[in-house]
Design a protein around this motif. Structure first.
Motif, PDB file in Angstrom:
ATOM      1  N   VAL A  51      -0.391   5.406  -5.520  1.00 54.94           N
ATOM      2  CA  VAL A  51      -1.514   4.562  -5.125  1.00 54.94           C
ATOM      3  C   VAL A  51      -1.096   3.585  -4.022  1.00 54.94           C
ATOM      4  O   VAL A  51      -1.813   3.379  -3.030  1.00 54.94           O
ATOM      5  CB  VAL A  51      -2.073   3.792  -6.351  1.00 54.94           C
ATOM      6  N   GLU A  52       0.092   2.973  -4.156  1.00 59.41           N
ATOM      7  CA  GLU A  52       0.570   2.032  -3.152  1.00 59.41           C
ATOM      8  C   GLU A  52       0.785   2.717  -1.803  1.00 59.41           C
ATOM      9  O   GLU A  52       0.475   2.167  -0.746  1.00 59.41           O
ATOM     10  CB  GLU A  52       1.865   1.372  -3.621  1.00 59.41           C
ATOM     11  N   ALA A  53       1.334   3.932  -1.840  1.00 54.97           N
ATOM     12  CA  ALA A  53       1.526   4.677  -0.594  1.00 54.97           C
ATOM     13  C   ALA A  53       0.195   4.971   0.077  1.00 54.97           C
ATOM     14  O   ALA A  53       0.059   4.881   1.309  1.00 54.97           O
ATOM     15  CB  ALA A  53       2.283   5.972  -0.872  1.00 54.97           C
ATOM     16  N   SER A  54      -0.802   5.311  -0.727  1.00 61.06           N
ATOM     17  CA  SER A  54      -2.129   5.579  -0.177  1.00 61.06           C
ATOM     18  C   SER A  54      -2.725   4.317   0.429  1.00 61.06           C
ATOM     19  O   SER A  54      -3.333   4.357   1.508  1.00 61.06           O
ATOM     20  CB  SER A  54      -3.047   6.121  -1.281  1.00 61.06           C
ATOM     21  N   ILE A  55      -2.545   3.186  -0.244  1.00 64.62           N
ATOM     22  CA  ILE A  55      -3.067   1.911   0.273  1.00 64.62           C
ATOM     23  C   ILE A  55      -2.370   1.533   1.574  1.00 64.62           C
ATOM     24  O   ILE A  55      -3.013   1.089   2.539  1.00 64.62           O
ATOM     25  CB  ILE A  55      -2.896   0.794  -0.784  1.00 64.62           C
ATOM     26  N   ARG A  56      -1.035   1.697   1.628  1.00 65.05           N
ATOM     27  CA  ARG A  56      -0.306   1.380   2.860  1.00 65.05           C
ATOM     28  C   ARG A  56      -0.778   2.252   4.018  1.00 65.05           C
ATOM     29  O   ARG A  56      -0.954   1.780   5.143  1.00 65.05           O
ATOM     30  CB  ARG A  56       1.196   1.552   2.642  1.00 65.05           C
ATOM     31  N   ALA A  57      -0.971   3.525   3.749  1.00 67.23           N
ATOM     32  CA  ALA A  57      -1.445   4.424   4.798  1.00 67.23           C
ATOM     33  C   ALA A  57      -2.823   4.005   5.295  1.00 67.23           C
ATOM     34  O   ALA A  57      -3.088   4.005   6.501  1.00 67.23           O
ATOM     35  CB  ALA A  57      -1.485   5.867   4.278  1.00 67.23           C
ATOM     36  N   GLU A  58      -3.712   3.610   4.385  1.00 62.34           N
ATOM     37  CA  GLU A  58      -5.045   3.170   4.769  1.00 62.34           C
ATOM     38  C   GLU A  58      -4.975   1.864   5.546  1.00 62.34           C
ATOM     39  O   GLU A  58      -5.686   1.675   6.550  1.00 62.34           O
ATOM     40  CB  GLU A  58      -5.921   2.996   3.527  1.00 62.34           C
TER      41      GLU A  58
END
Length: 358
Positions: A51-58
């Motif tokens: 989830v954190e990786a997805s948030i950082r990418a966004e």
């Protein structure tokens, strides 16, 4: 004691396999509470990392998009009037109130501001105006007059910080050129300020004109250059330079260049006139734009009784037309006297006067 009889029983031979040994019982190992907790925590950590990786990418995508829009000047926000400064660039408008500002204020009151100003962030909560000096002034006056919080903040497009100063000047210039009501004197004043600004690369008027007004024709840039010379000479004494028509400015500049002492005379005349209106100032300038007519030479009075004698005389070479008056005699004939030897001409003139005086 009775005997028990034993009987032999013959069983038929068969291929039946021997029975398989009984399977070992399955022993069910049960995990303890600690093992279960560790396993569940590991799964939660993996999910959290995803989830954190997805948030950082966004966030990275949004940040890049924000920077792109900001560079294009498409990020708009409501900025407090008190946070905006307007002293980084030399303005291409004469200081003082614009006569058309009331119309702009009425439009803002009725329909709002349709074209946001453009600003550059130069510090924490501090912005520098790039485009929209009149719009900013209109908002400031509306807020001072009404106290309405709706005018305490102004819609502003945020441009990327750190753009070259030359580009910021060009943005401001191009916006005013589109309006088509900026005068040659105002453009000349901006070019003078651009040369004087130590942060610009312009070393002279030609470089300033190319940087600021590259979209204009060479002829118009030449007009601006002439107005720069005009302002260098008498600009400190002008109250309404924006009112000077092109033709008058060019005529006056031509005289200022050709007559070194004229600039001081014009400055003195402007100071003595105490002009309070554009028309009054233009009247002073027009007096000095046209050279004074040269005094006419007095006509030489003819003496009383003076007369002129004319006649024709046939000679060997044709007909001579003669005209005689006070101190003058003319003889005309279709003949080229430049081919006659000078000594013969001298002898002929001498003989002529000897005959007259004989």
């Amino acid at each position: 004691m009775s005997k028990r009889r034993v009987f032999d029983i013959d069983f038929p031979e068969t291929d039946t396999p021997a029975a398989a040994p009984p399977a070992e019982p399955v022993v069910e190992h049960r995990r303890g509470p600690m093992a279960s907790a560790i396993s569940e925590n590991a799964a939660a950590l993996e999910e959290r990392k995803a989830v954190e990786a997805s948030i950082r990418a966004e966030n990275d995508r949004l940040a890049h998009e924000h920077v792109r829009l900001k560079k294009a000047g498409l990020i708009t926000d409501l900025i407090p009037l008190t946070a905006i400064r307007a002293d980084k660039l030399t303005r291409d408008r004469k200081p003082g109130r614009d006569e058309d500002l009331d119309e702009l204020k009425a439009s803002i009151r009725d329909v709002g501001l349709s074209n946001p100003i453009r600003i550059e962030q130069v510090g924490e909560g501090v912005y520098e105006l790039v485009q929209g000096f009149r719009r900013l002034t209109a908002f400031q006056e509306l807020y001072d007059e009404t106290g309405d919080d709706a005018f305490a903040r102004i819609p502003a497009g945020l441009i990327a910080h750190g753009e070259e100063l030359e580009l910021l000047y060009r943005r401001m210039v191009d916006e005013n050129l589109v309006r088509r009501d900026i005068s040659f004197a105002e453009m000349a004043e901006l070019a003078r300020g651009y040369v004087a600004d130590p942060e610009t690369s312009a070393q002279d008027s030609d470089e300033a004109l190319t940087a600021l007004f590259g979209s204009l024709s060479r002829q118009k840039r030449s007009y601006i250059k002439h107005f720069m010379v005009l302002l260098d000479a008498i600009g400190s004494h002008l109250k309404f330079p924006e009112a000077i028509p092109r033709a008058l400015g060019l005529s006056l500049e031509k005289r200022l260049v050709s007559e070194p002492g004229l600039a001081a005379k014009v400055r003195s005349a402007l100071a003595a006139a105490f002009v309070s209106t554009p028309d009054a100032e233009l009247a002073v300038l027009r007096e000095h734009a046209t050279p004074a007519p040269l005094p006419k030479k007095p006509a030489t009075a003819k003496p009383v009784g003076a007369a002129k004698t004319t006649f024709r005389q046939d000679v060997k070479g044709g007909t001579v037309r003669c005209a005689a008056s006070e101190g003058r005699i003319e003889m005309r004939i279709a003949r080229d006297f430049s081919n006659v030897d000078r000594h013969r001409l001298e002898d002929a003139v001498k003989a002529f006067f000897q005959e007259l005086d004989g």
